[in-house]
Design an enzyme around this catalytic site. Structure first.
Site, PDB file in Angstrom:
ATOM      1  N   TYR A 113     -43.205 -22.890   6.146  1.00 61.01           N
ATOM      2  CA  TYR A 113     -42.919 -21.480   6.462  1.00 61.01           C
ATOM      3  C   TYR A 113     -43.267 -20.614   5.166  1.00 61.01           C
ATOM      4  O   TYR A 113     -42.869 -21.167   4.155  1.00 61.01           O
ATOM      5  CB  TYR A 113     -41.265 -21.372   6.805  1.00 61.01           C
ATOM      6  CG  TYR A 113     -41.034 -21.911   8.175  1.00 61.01           C
ATOM      7  CD1 TYR A 113     -41.252 -20.984   9.348  1.00 61.01           C
ATOM      8  CD2 TYR A 113     -40.880 -23.392   8.384  1.00 61.01           C
ATOM      9  CE1 TYR A 113     -40.863 -21.722  10.359  1.00 61.01           C
ATOM     10  CE2 TYR A 113     -40.414 -23.663   9.670  1.00 61.01           C
ATOM     11  CZ  TYR A 113     -40.490 -22.829  10.721  1.00 61.01           C
ATOM     12  OH  TYR A 113     -40.339 -23.364  11.997  1.00 61.01           O
ATOM     13  N   PHE A 114     -44.010 -19.362   5.524  1.00 63.48           N
ATOM     14  CA  PHE A 114     -44.136 -18.674   4.469  1.00 63.48           C
ATOM     15  C   PHE A 114     -43.265 -17.271   4.826  1.00 63.48           C
ATOM     16  O   PHE A 114     -42.969 -16.998   5.943  1.00 63.48           O
ATOM     17  CB  PHE A 114     -45.689 -18.128   4.567  1.00 63.48           C
ATOM     18  CG  PHE A 114     -46.432 -19.341   4.086  1.00 63.48           C
ATOM     19  CD1 PHE A 114     -46.934 -19.377   2.853  1.00 63.48           C
ATOM     20  CD2 PHE A 114     -46.703 -20.310   5.061  1.00 63.48           C
ATOM     21  CE1 PHE A 114     -47.689 -20.570   2.540  1.00 63.48           C
ATOM     22  CE2 PHE A 114     -47.507 -21.478   4.623  1.00 63.48           C
ATOM     23  CZ  PHE A 114     -47.971 -21.469   3.214  1.00 63.48           C
TER      24      PHE A 114
END
Lengths: 177, 177
Positions: free
Chosen positions: B35-36
């Site tokens: 996840y960014f």
């Protein structure tokens, strides 16, 4: 991956000169390029580029970092193949990126001494030659190689501007700005 | 594409109940999710997500928009298949996005009445059930369908938190915050 690249305006006999060198024809491609700008910083100022390229063998997303020297167009280049360029464009828009330009061109590619020679017919701009060598190291040597090759094809000064920048300049000229 | 999705904690007999409904087993997958977060806005606050998912059949980049209602996890979802998740991560980093979390899970998928039922074993979190219907329209009807199905499986309240949020909560609990 560091991309060592030089570009110059092509002349009418450039294709013949490439063949005369003994270069091998790799094929022709049509490129439809969508350029995006960042909501964080203007990529014109930061000398970066974010592009979706659509061509016959599929689409790719490419990020290009700032140029590494003053003579060539060498820079960090990162590319992934994507299965859906429209969906990729929608993701970039959702993340705040803005479609800033489209470039269409026909590219004829040749290979010579580990250098890829690309003869481009760019819609609205004319003919250009791009010489590109790639590798993780020794980019100083590779830069010399592509600059020597440019010289042996009797072409003028290398151009560091991207097609995107050249199109923007042309639009400004046409508008008399 | 609108994704209508509900989630709840699974129980020991949930797999048996799914089979009992007459659902069809589609297969199992292992997911490794990266996840960014955005440099523009905190996705925790804006309720968005940007994820690279690596699984057996390849990798994908997915953007999820904010949830559309208060009962389900329905939201805009955009996905492209990518050939190189590490290169995609490097592009996102170059654009200013920051890797914020990794989630690993084993998912067993079933199909029932146009709903995909996913029974997830999430590393560090336990077992969950996700029910998902997809389509361009009628998401109100689809939301009702997945909520009814959740009820018929005798599961408790639906959870609107993502695995990412649940993992963050657990880390906070463990740290005694």
């Amino acid at each position: 991956m560091i991309e060592v690249e030089v570009k110059a305006r092509a002349q009418k006999d450039t294709a013949d000169k490439i063949i005369g060198l003994g270069a091998v024809l790799l094929g022709t491609e049509s490129h439809h390029d969508l350029y995006f700008n960042s909501p964080l910083r203007d990529f014109k100022d930061s000398d970066e580029a974010l592009r979706i390229r659509i061509k016959e063998d599929g689409a790719r997303l490419t990020y290009k970092g700032p140029k590494l020297d003053r003579k060539t167009k060498s820079r960090k280049e990162l590319t992934v193949k994507i299965d859906d360029p429209l969906e990729m464009g929608a993701i970039l828009s959702s993340l705040g990126f803005v479609l800033s330009a489209e470039v269409r061109k026909c590219r004829t590619k040749y290979s010579y001494d580990d250098v890829v020679i690309a003869l481009d017919e760019v819609e609205g701009l004319g003919s250009f030659l791009e010489l590109e060598a790639r590798g993780e190291a020794d980019w100083g040597l590779q830069a010399k190689k592509v600059l020597d090759l440019l010289k042996s094809l009797d072409l003028g000064e290398s151009i560091r501007s991207s097609y995107l920048e050249l199109l923007a300049e042309k639009l400004q000229d046409n508008a008399g700005i």
